[in-house]
Design a protein around this motif. Structure first.
Motif, PDB file in Angstrom:
ATOM      1  N   HIS A  39       6.716 -52.477  52.223  1.00 38.34           N
ATOM      2  CA  HIS A  39       7.883 -52.338  52.084  1.00 38.34           C
ATOM      3  C   HIS A  39       8.389 -53.832  51.875  1.00 38.34           C
ATOM      4  N   HIS A 161      13.171 -55.409  62.349  1.00 44.57           N
ATOM      5  CA  HIS A 161      13.009 -54.954  61.066  1.00 44.57           C
ATOM      6  C   HIS A 161      13.870 -55.738  60.127  1.00 44.57           C
ATOM      7  N   GLU A 165      13.027 -58.028  56.775  1.00 38.81           N
ATOM      8  CA  GLU A 165      13.714 -57.509  55.740  1.00 38.81           C
ATOM      9  C   GLU A 165      14.317 -58.543  54.907  1.00 38.81           C
TER      10      GLU A 165
HETATM   11 MN   LIG Z   1      13.908 -51.332  55.533  1.00 39.62          MN
END
Ligand SMILES: [Mn+2]
Length: 196
Positions: A39, A161, A165
């Motif tokens: 991701h 998170h 990111e």
């Molecule tokens: Mn994300």
């Protein structure tokens, strides 16, 4: 000239194939075996307008350390290889990127010398299948294998998170800027005459 590199690296711990195109289309095709790292790398490709293909078989039965560190080493090698002698590039890039509660600064100098500064404390020990302490290992590995000065500073953040990111995206934006061409340049941006 095409600014791309393919790196294959195989050890007893990891088997990695990585292809990077600096002037890509933002497409990431990533399978490291750690979903959250995939991701992050897909976000890196998208926001830096790179094309990135990564395939990893790592010793995840041990833990994620070798996989994350070695992907960082190989990504740095690919950046270095793709940029060649760095003629015409801006060299410096920086970006302050917000993502909800997270605000992170990333600054890059593609000078050929490794230096790494990292200020971030994640509230969570893990995000999905990724130990947050390995994020530092990843960027450290990128910095020395690419030969770049890399400064990362989390200015504020609550959610791990979002923080991770934001970090990968700000790195992508800073690197995209530093690797971008300045039309005024006919050589390398250094009074020394070299960014090797
Ligand atoms: Mn994300």
């Amino acid at each position: 000239m095409e600014r791309q590199a393919t790196v294959e690296r195989k050890t007893k711990e990891t088997d990695i194939f990585l292809r990077l195109d600096i002037d890509g289309n933002g497409k990431g095709e990533v399978d490291t075996g750690i979903g959250f790292l995939d991701h992050m790398l897909e976000g890196f490709a998208r926001h830096g307008f790179f094309s990135l293909e990564v395939k990893v078989k790592g010793d995840l039965h041990v833990d994620g350390h070798h996989t994350v560190e070695d992907v960082g080493i190989v990504l740095g090698q690919a950046v270095k290889g793709a940029l060649g002698n760095k003629t015409g590039i801006r060299r410096y890039g920086s970006f302050i990127l917000p993502m909800d509660d997270a605000l992170v600064l990333c600054a890059v100098d593609l000078c050929g010398r490794p230096y790494f500064s990292y200020e971030c404390e994640f509230p969570a020990e893990r995000i999905g299948g990724l130990d947050t302490e390995l994020i530092r290992e990843f960027f450290y590995a990128v910095s020395y294998s690419a030969g770049m000065n890399l400064h990362i500073k989390m200015i504020s953040g609550i959610n791990s998170h979002h923080m991770a990111e934001a970090m990968f995206k700000s790195f992508a934006k800073a690197l995209d800027e530093a690797a971008g061409k300045d039309g005024r340049l006919r050589d390398v941006l250094s009074t020394k005459g070299s960014l090797a």
